[in-house]
Enzyme design. Structure first.
Site, PDB file in Angstrom:
ATOM      1  N   HIS A   1      15.133 -16.203 -78.783  1.00 52.83           N
ATOM      2  CA  HIS A   1      15.003 -17.716 -79.075  1.00 52.83           C
ATOM      3  C   HIS A   1      15.885 -18.464 -80.199  1.00 52.83           C
ATOM      4  O   HIS A   1      16.287 -19.631 -80.199  1.00 52.83           O
ATOM      5  CB  HIS A   1      13.325 -18.165 -79.166  1.00 52.83           C
ATOM      6  CG  HIS A   1      12.524 -17.683 -78.158  1.00 52.83           C
ATOM      7  ND1 HIS A   1      12.341 -18.135 -76.848  1.00 52.83           N
ATOM      8  CD2 HIS A   1      11.647 -16.751 -78.409  1.00 52.83           C
ATOM      9  CE1 HIS A   1      11.423 -17.748 -76.049  1.00 52.83           C
ATOM     10  NE2 HIS A   1      10.960 -16.846 -76.958  1.00 52.83           N
TER      11      HIS A   1
ATOM     12  N   HIS B   1       3.433 -17.204 -83.434  1.00 56.32           N
ATOM     13  CA  HIS B   1       4.018 -16.236 -82.426  1.00 56.32           C
ATOM     14  C   HIS B   1       5.366 -16.773 -82.244  1.00 56.32           C
ATOM     15  O   HIS B   1       6.239 -15.682 -82.089  1.00 56.32           O
ATOM     16  CB  HIS B   1       3.199 -16.769 -81.234  1.00 56.32           C
ATOM     17  CG  HIS B   1       3.679 -15.623 -80.028  1.00 56.32           C
ATOM     18  ND1 HIS B   1       3.234 -15.793 -78.818  1.00 56.32           N
ATOM     19  CD2 HIS B   1       4.834 -14.988 -79.867  1.00 56.32           C
ATOM     20  CE1 HIS B   1       3.846 -15.102 -77.839  1.00 56.32           C
ATOM     21  NE2 HIS B   1       4.708 -14.628 -78.433  1.00 56.32           N
TER      22      HIS B   1
ATOM     23  N   GLU C   1      12.320 -12.281 -81.526  1.00 52.59           N
ATOM     24  CA  GLU C   1      12.186 -13.791 -81.444  1.00 52.59           C
ATOM     25  C   GLU C   1      13.727 -14.182 -81.794  1.00 52.59           C
ATOM     26  O   GLU C   1      14.166 -15.153 -81.308  1.00 52.59           O
ATOM     27  CB  GLU C   1      11.374 -14.174 -82.415  1.00 52.59           C
ATOM     28  CG  GLU C   1       9.978 -13.739 -81.878  1.00 52.59           C
ATOM     29  CD  GLU C   1       9.141 -14.360 -80.680  1.00 52.59           C
ATOM     30  OE1 GLU C   1       8.880 -13.992 -79.935  1.00 52.59           O
ATOM     31  OE2 GLU C   1       9.723 -15.719 -80.582  1.00 52.59           O
TER      32      GLU C   1
END
Ligand SMILES: *[C@@H]1O[C@H](CO)[C@@H](O)[C@H](O)[C@H]1NC(C)=O
Ligand SMILES: *[C@@H]1O[C@H](CO)[C@@H](O)[C@H](O)[C@H]1NC(C)=O
Ligand SMILES: *[C@@H]1O[C@H](CO)[C@@H](O)[C@H](O)[C@H]1NC(C)=O
Ligand SMILES: *[C@@H]1O[C@H](CO)[C@@H](O)[C@H](O)[C@H]1NC(C)=O
Length: 242
Positions: free
Chosen positions: A107, A56, A103
């Site tokens: 992040h 994930h 992502e």
């Protein structure tokens, strides 16, 4: 003048406060998050066809959206793409780069504040490396934890992971749609030091974890609405692929 004398003390103070400011967002832990596609897709209404735990995310514990001018560029991870499609698929649109782009923006740009992860290639290849090294899917099977119609005791699942890796994972479940006193295994996090050795995923009660802030995200597969830390007293359903 009184506060900054002698000069060296003054310089040292200035340097150390500059250091504190510039390192405010440098993370101290990075979380490798696996999700179980059947659970995710039953919550989010997708039709992914993956019968193993997929990635994930790879989330530093500090900061999100750290550098909006650092755009995701898949040609920088060209050599990783076959593995990315297999190990870190977009469960809504398998083999689309949208999820990786998101992502990275959210992040990866924060992870990149550490030299060890300061390029897209370093970030994605480290996540894949750790994912393969952990080999969570095989470890669960080794402990006879397989998708099944029977229910598991949560302590058994947590204990197997904890004993094998020697650290505390964070394991999240979804409530059963039927709300019949069953929880559904959804997400497993394992945490690393900045030098990528495993450490406990210890939650700080008073601060929101990165994954919790993800619950509020409106976009894409990064959100994991309806997941919460599994309950010891509720049987766990580990759903087979439909
Ligand atoms: C899903 O994967 C299985 C095994 O790889 C395959 O047999 C099946 O046809 C796939 N189903 C779809 C809808 O792609
Ligand atoms: C943000 O990313 C851009 C593009 O990679 C880079 O030139 C810039 O130095 C980065 N900014 C910071 C504060 O790291
Ligand atoms: C993406 O990366 C490639 C390879 O480094 C580079 O040639 C290309 O210009 C980049 N594309 C963009 C839009 O930055
Ligand atoms: C779950 O397992 C633990 C440890 O083996 C045990 O103490 C507990 O009674 C079990 N709970 C249930 C509901 O089976």
């Amino acid at each position: 003048m009184r506060l900054c004398y002698p000069l060296l003390v003054c310089l040292a103070a200035a340097a150390s406060s500059a250091f504190i400011i510039s390192s405010q967002h440098v993370w101290t832990k990075v979380i490798l998050t696996h999700h179980w596609p059947a659970t995710f897709c039953s919550m989010e209404h997708c039709h992914a066809n993956f019968s193993y735990w997929t990635l994930h995310g790879f989330w530093p514990n500090s900061g999100t959206f750290c550098n909006s001018s650092w755009h995701f560029n898949s040609s920088q991870i060209q050599d990783l793409l076959p593995d990315m499609k297999k190990s870190w698929p977009d469960l809504f649109k398998p083999s689309s780069p949208e999820f990786w782009k998101y992502e990275w923006r959210k992040h990866g740009t924060c992870a990149a504040e550490a030299i060890s992860l300061n390029s897209q290639h370093k970030y994605f290849s480290k996540a894949l490396e750790l994912y393969h090294k952990l080999d969570l899917d095989s470890i669960l099977k080794k402990f006879n934890i397989s998708p099944s119609e029977k229910y598991y005791n949560f302590s058994y699942i947590e204990g197997a992971i904890e004993n094998f890796y020697n650290v505390k994972p964070k394991i999240q479940c979804a409530n059963s749609a039927k709300n019949d006193g069953v929880q559904v295994l959804g997400q497993i996090e394992l945490c690393f030091n900045p030098d990528f050795t495993l450490i406990d995923c210890v939650e700080q009660i008073s601060t929101k974890s990165v994954s919790d802030t993800d619950l509020n995200e409106p976009m894409g597969v990064d959100k994991a609405s309806g997941l919460s830390v599994c309950d010891y007293d509720v049987p766990v359903y580990y759903p087979p692929l439909q």
